[in-house]
Scaffold this active site. Structure first.
Site, mmCIF file in Angstrom:
data_model
loop_
_atom_site.group_PDB
_atom_site.id
_atom_site.type_symbol
_atom_site.label_atom_id
_atom_site.label_comp_id
_atom_site.label_asym_id
_atom_site.label_seq_id
_atom_site.Cartn_x
_atom_site.Cartn_y
_atom_site.Cartn_z
ATOM 1 C CG HIS A 17 15.301 3.550 2.905
ATOM 2 N ND1 HIS A 17 14.971 2.683 1.878
ATOM 3 C CD2 HIS A 17 14.147 3.784 3.563
ATOM 4 C CE1 HIS A 17 13.684 2.401 1.936
ATOM 5 N NE2 HIS A 17 13.153 3.066 2.934
ATOM 6 C CE LYS A 41 4.961 -4.696 2.497
ATOM 7 N NZ LYS A 41 5.457 -3.516 3.215
ATOM 8 N NE ARG A 90 8.278 8.562 2.009
ATOM 9 C CZ ARG A 90 7.818 7.365 1.685
ATOM 10 N NH1 ARG A 90 8.358 6.711 0.686
ATOM 11 N NH2 ARG A 90 6.816 6.817 2.339
ATOM 12 C CB SER A 127 10.928 0.207 -1.228
ATOM 13 O OG SER A 127 11.903 0.663 -0.342
HETATM 14 O O1 PNS Z 1 9.507 0.271 5.514
HETATM 15 P P1 PNS Z 1 8.162 0.123 6.178
HETATM 16 O O2 PNS Z 1 7.512 -1.170 5.743
HETATM 17 O O3 PNS Z 1 7.295 1.318 5.987
HETATM 18 O O4 PNS Z 1 8.455 0.000 7.758
HETATM 19 C C1 PNS Z 1 7.402 -0.162 8.667
HETATM 20 C C2 PNS Z 1 7.940 -0.648 10.025
HETATM 21 C C3 PNS Z 1 8.759 -1.895 9.860
HETATM 22 C C4 PNS Z 1 8.812 0.434 10.645
HETATM 23 C C5 PNS Z 1 6.722 -0.901 10.940
HETATM 24 O O5 PNS Z 1 5.775 -1.638 10.246
HETATM 25 C C6 PNS Z 1 7.070 -1.662 12.205
HETATM 26 O O6 PNS Z 1 7.694 -1.122 13.097
HETATM 27 N N1 PNS Z 1 6.668 -2.935 12.249
HETATM 28 C C7 PNS Z 1 6.970 -3.826 13.338
HETATM 29 C C8 PNS Z 1 5.706 -4.276 14.057
HETATM 30 C C9 PNS Z 1 5.290 -3.250 15.079
HETATM 31 O O7 PNS Z 1 6.020 -2.908 15.992
HETATM 32 N N2 PNS Z 1 4.054 -2.748 14.902
HETATM 33 C C10 PNS Z 1 3.481 -1.728 15.744
HETATM 34 C C11 PNS Z 1 3.880 -0.366 15.242
HETATM 35 S S1 PNS Z 1 3.202 0.883 16.263
#
Ligand code: PNS
Length: 162
Positions: A17, A41, A90, A127
């Site tokens: 990150h 979560k 990745r 993570s």
């Molecule tokens: O580190 P992660 O958990 O893989 O990150 C995922 C994240 C936070 C980038 C994604 O889940 C997100 O943007 N969540 C916010 C809710 C949202 O906007 N959902 C629609 C995505 S198209």
């Protein structure tokens, strides 16, 4: 690029990150690292702890700031006039889901997503894997910033005194 957001759970932030934040900070005038507040979560670190760690690890990057958000990322972007999301990619396994999210975010809010190819040193890193290895006593040195190492030990071995 003006402003970009690097969103994620960062539970905890990894060197992968951090590499993306650094590279984004060269491309954008201002980078916001935004921690998702996800009430459904379970996480190892609280949002406050994750923010504190992130602020420590980006302290040497003057145009990077840390924030949190709840709900849709596009709403966060609209409220702050952020035109772009930057994410690390990745491997091919990331691609399908990332593409879906990028297309949905563009449809919902006209927000562009830019992908930075992850440093191959960290392409296997996540993570979740860091937590799993650390939980079972494996070393994650070199995979996470030092600010995470100590806090991981404290979380996973609360009786330890170092
Ligand atoms: O580190 P992660 O958990 O893989 O990150 C995922 C994240 C936070 C980038 C994604 O889940 C997100 O943007 N969540 C916010 C809710 C949202 O906007 N959902 C629609 C995505 S198209």
């Amino acid at each position: 690029m003006r402003v970009a957001v690097c969103p994620g759970s960062f539970d905890p932030v990894t060197n992968g990150h951090l590499d993306v934040f650094r590279r984004a900070s060269v491309l954008a005038d201002r980078v916001i690292v935004a921690v998702l507040i996800n009430k459904t979560k379970s996480s190892l670190f609280t949002v406050e702890e994750r923010i504190e760690i992130l602020r420590e690890v980006v302290a040497d990057l003057p145009n990077v700031e840390v924030d949190s958000f709840y709900g849709l990322l596009v709403d966060y972007c609209r409220e702050r006039d952020v035109p772009a999301i930057v994410k690390g990619l990745r491997a091919v396994s990331d691609f399908d889901y990332e593409l879906q999210m990028a297309q949905m975010n563009y449809r919902l809010g006209g927000v562009e997503t830019l992908f930075i190819s992850t440093n191959p040193l960290y392409s296997y890193l996540s993570s979740s894997l860091v937590k799993e290895v650390a939980t079972h006593g494996g070393s994650v040195e070199g995979l996470v910033p030092d600010a995470v190492l100590g806090r991981l030990r404290a979380k996973l071995e609360p009786g330890r005194s170092d």
